[in-house]
Design a protein around this motif. Structure first.
Motif, mmCIF file in Angstrom:
data_model
loop_
_atom_site.group_PDB
_atom_site.id
_atom_site.type_symbol
_atom_site.label_atom_id
_atom_site.label_comp_id
_atom_site.label_asym_id
_atom_site.label_seq_id
_atom_site.Cartn_x
_atom_site.Cartn_y
_atom_site.Cartn_z
ATOM 1 N N LYS B 87 4.048 -15.107 -12.948
ATOM 2 C CA LYS B 87 3.696 -13.685 -12.833
ATOM 3 C C LYS B 87 2.385 -13.407 -13.567
ATOM 4 C CE LYS B 87 5.458 -8.977 -13.524
ATOM 5 N NZ LYS B 87 4.407 -8.270 -14.232
ATOM 6 N N GLU B 91 -1.207 -11.938 -12.216
ATOM 7 C CA GLU B 91 -1.908 -10.751 -12.726
ATOM 8 C C GLU B 91 -3.365 -11.080 -13.038
ATOM 9 O OE1 GLU B 91 -0.234 -8.414 -11.996
ATOM 10 O OE2 GLU B 91 1.853 -8.564 -12.614
ATOM 11 N N HIS B 94 -5.067 -11.002 -9.837
ATOM 12 C CA HIS B 94 -5.328 -9.632 -9.385
ATOM 13 C C HIS B 94 -6.576 -9.081 -10.077
ATOM 14 C CE1 HIS B 94 -0.728 -9.061 -8.529
ATOM 15 N NE2 HIS B 94 -1.305 -9.955 -7.745
ATOM 16 N N ASP B 145 5.662 -2.715 -12.528
ATOM 17 C CA ASP B 145 5.154 -3.214 -11.247
ATOM 18 C C ASP B 145 5.656 -2.305 -10.129
ATOM 19 O OD1 ASP B 145 5.035 -5.593 -13.106
ATOM 20 O OD2 ASP B 145 4.033 -6.448 -11.373
ATOM 21 N N GLU B 174 3.059 -7.968 -6.073
ATOM 22 C CA GLU B 174 3.702 -6.995 -6.965
ATOM 23 C C GLU B 174 5.157 -6.755 -6.537
ATOM 24 O OE1 GLU B 174 2.101 -6.740 -9.491
ATOM 25 O OE2 GLU B 174 0.072 -5.944 -9.307
ATOM 26 N N HIS B 177 7.142 -9.450 -7.946
ATOM 27 C CA HIS B 177 7.341 -9.242 -9.386
ATOM 28 C C HIS B 177 8.431 -8.214 -9.647
ATOM 29 C CE1 HIS B 177 2.817 -10.385 -9.975
ATOM 30 N NE2 HIS B 177 3.570 -11.421 -9.664
HETATM 31 FE FE LIG Z 1 2.568 -7.583 -11.055
#
Ligand SMILES: [Fe+2]
Ligand SMILES: [Fe+2]
Ligand SMILES: [Fe+2]
Lengths: 254, 331
Positions: B87, B91, B94, B145, B174, B177
């Motif tokens: 995770k 991120e 992202h 999230d 997301e 997540h």
């Molecule tokens: Fe996330």
């Protein structure tokens, strides 16, 4: 020690080194020198912890005492850990982080390459999957050693210092003990001379391309990690990593 | 979501008649749902607002790694550790992806990060709250999230092409997540000990209100929203999104067997929505101003990482230049 016990022992060594280095890399989360490095460090750590899980699962099956992979990771104390001393050393600056990674990756790569040929199918299978990941790890850490070694004056000095700092823990990578000799004879673990020669050759090539000074051949080497004698660092790593299962022994699920 | 309060710098929205031909052409494209691409003409205020919004979003992804990084070294099983690591890696991805989208607008990543470290750029207020127990790794996935998704799903249709495409890709991860976070809580509530169940409730108590604050000020306090809506870089009002989030989250909360720290939370038969209590707006604005429990630590950690990494980045640059020179002289 019979062959199966030796193999169990060896699987723990492989798993413990991967897990402890993965744990060290987790400590760097949010602290890397660039966002790209955040991703790459976490990616390498993820591979290593995943590999550790595979080794532990196999070790737990062979042991057949009802212990799980998680039990092996979370409920053994420092003297029962079999990781290389190198991987428990602190992250330090990025030169130390990368020198540590490179020395380990080089060892890891040649070890896995030999294990892929192992006569034990399960061992060879796990190694083959790991080798793909570690080929990338090694390429990446070699690049960083060269970048920092042959980058700026400042980075060169830091990288040289890192090599000097960690060198004393590298002897353990290429010298084998009875457990490994026994397995090597049975075709289950790498041959010591071959491993030492490959590791030495690659490390010398990368360090010299990185314009770094090689360390004296007769340098004193610290050993003992593979037999459960560690530096002071491991106890703290485990205290942090194992906190929850130790604090909540009744918990059956997380 | 991750950009709670984005200045547009616009006092009054122009009507089509008041616009220059370029502005008019631009607005008509936006109205017709044609995506604006980096090479297209765009009003300066649109560009600046988007840079602020996307950089806030990118900063949030990166700062958001810290509360989770706080537990990654203490994850209680190998499986949970691997999930959390994956995770966190997402991120960081992202963040990178959004910084790239932002750079298509002519902004510079390093400059925007510098603004963050000087306290001039914002990031989501949620990441200024501490993660105090393991269940927080479940709650953050589920609520944080989850709230981000509610906002980002509508942003998939945002008018700026690169941002819209980034949102489509990011939303998929997301959602994953969120489900994973919820599963952590569900496992603890179903099969955990009393102590573990208490962790979950304690965690929800701490994160409930801060999650609702993620949608930003209420509509009557959002002076910039109207222009952002006209530009279609914002597609639903803060209050609408907050309500959507509550409506979808309360049944999940009940399914867990947990409660929210809000005595006014109840189903309203007439409106077909959940009523909920008043958010502590003073707390919200204080956290935004930098007075949250972890604001100083979060920025200090990020700043230290980048400052201490300066010599590393310089070395990488110097090395790349040397390599290039070698190649040129060889050619
Ligand atoms: Fe996330
Ligand atoms: Fe990987
Ligand atoms: Fe994200």
């Amino acid at each position: 020690m019979d062959q199966q016990q030796a193999l169990q022992e060896y699987l723990l060594r492989l798993g413990d080194s991967a897990l402890i280095l993965g744990q060290r890399l987790c400590e760097l989360c949010g602290k890397a020198p660039a966002v790209e490095e955040e991703m790459a460090l976490m990616n390498v750590a993820l591979d290593l912890v995943g590999q550790a899980r595979n080794w532990y699962e196999y070790a737990a099956e062979l042991e057949n005492q009802g212990r799980s992979a998680d039990d092996l990771a979370y409920l053994r104390d420092a003297h029962e850990y079999r990781n290389l001393l190198l991987v428990e050393q602190p992250n330090g600056n990025y030169a130390v982080t990368m020198a540590r990674q490179f020395f380990y990756d080089a060892w890891h790569y040649f070890t896995l390459k030999a294990l892929v040929e192992s006569s034990d199918e399960r061992l060879a299978g796990i190694a083959a999957k790991a080798l793909k990941e570690v080929t990338y790890h090694l390429r990446r850490s070699s690049e960083w050693v060269k970048r920092l070694g042959d980058g700026t004056e400042e980075s060169h000095a830091k990288m040289q210092e890192a090599v000097e700092l960690l060198w004393r823990f590298t002897g353990e990578l290429t010298s084998t003990d009875e457990v490994e000799k026994q397995l090597a004879t049975a075709g289950l673990a790498p041959n010591e001379e071959q491993l030492a020669c490959d590791w030495q050759g690659l490390v010398e090539a990368v360090l010299s391309e990185a314009t770094l000074e090689l360390q004296p051949e007769d340098a004193w080497m610290y050993k003992g990690g593979k037999q459960g004698e560690h530096t002071e660092h491991l106890g703290y790593i485990l205290a942090e990593m194992q906190f929850l299962p130790r604090a909540y022994p009744d918990a059956k699920i997380w | 979501m991750y950009a709670q309060l984005v200045e547009t710098g616009v006092k009054k929205i122009k009507s089509l008649e008041e616009m220059t031909p370029e502005e008019r052409n631009f607005q008509e494209k936006v109205d017709a749902e044609v995506k604006i691409e980096p090479k297209n003409w765009m009003p300066d205020a649109y560009r600046k607002t988007l840079v602020r919004q996307i950089s806030q979003h990118a900063h949030s992804e990166v700062v958001g790694m810290l509360p989770e990084g706080n537990w990654v070294t203490r994850a209680p099983t190998l499986k949970r550790k691997l999930q959390l690591m994956a995770k966190i890696q997402d991120e960081a991805g992202h963040g990178l992806y959004l910084y790239s989208a932002m750079e298509t607008l002519g902004a510079d990543r390093d400059e925007e990060i510098e603004k963050l470290h000087q306290g001039k750029a914002k990031y989501s207020s949620i990441f200024n709250y501490p993660t105090l127990n393991w269940a927080d790794m479940g709650t953050v996935g589920w609520l944080v999230d989850g709230a981000a998704i509610v906002n980002q799903v509508v942003l998939q249709r945002t008018s700026y092409g690169p941002y819209s495409r980034a949102m489509i890709r990011i939303c998929k991860e997301e959602s994953f997540h969120q489900r994973q976070g919820y599963q952590i809580l569900l496992d603890l509530m179903r099969e955990g000990t009393e102590e573990q169940k208490q962790m979950v409730q304690d965690s929800i108590n701490r994160f409930w209100w801060p999650s609702l604050m993620m949608f930003g000020p209420s509509d009557d306090q959002s002076p910039n929203s109207q222009q952002s809506m006209a530009w279609k870089i914002k597609r639903k009002s803060n209050d609408e999104l907050r309500q959507m989030f509550i409506d979808q989250t309360v049944p999940q909360l009940e399914f867990l067997g947990c409660t929210a720290p809000d005595p006014d939370l109840k189903w309203n038969e007439e409106t077909g929505h959940y009523d909920f209590g008043e958010i502590d707006w003073q707390e919200f604005y204080e956290v935004l101003k930098g007075n949250g429990p972890c604001n100083q630590e979060r920025i200090a950690t990020r700043k230290k990482a980048i400052d201490e990494g300066t010599w590393v980045r310089q070395a990488a640059k110097a090395y790349a230049e040397k390599q290039q020179q070698k190649q040129q002289s060889a050619a």
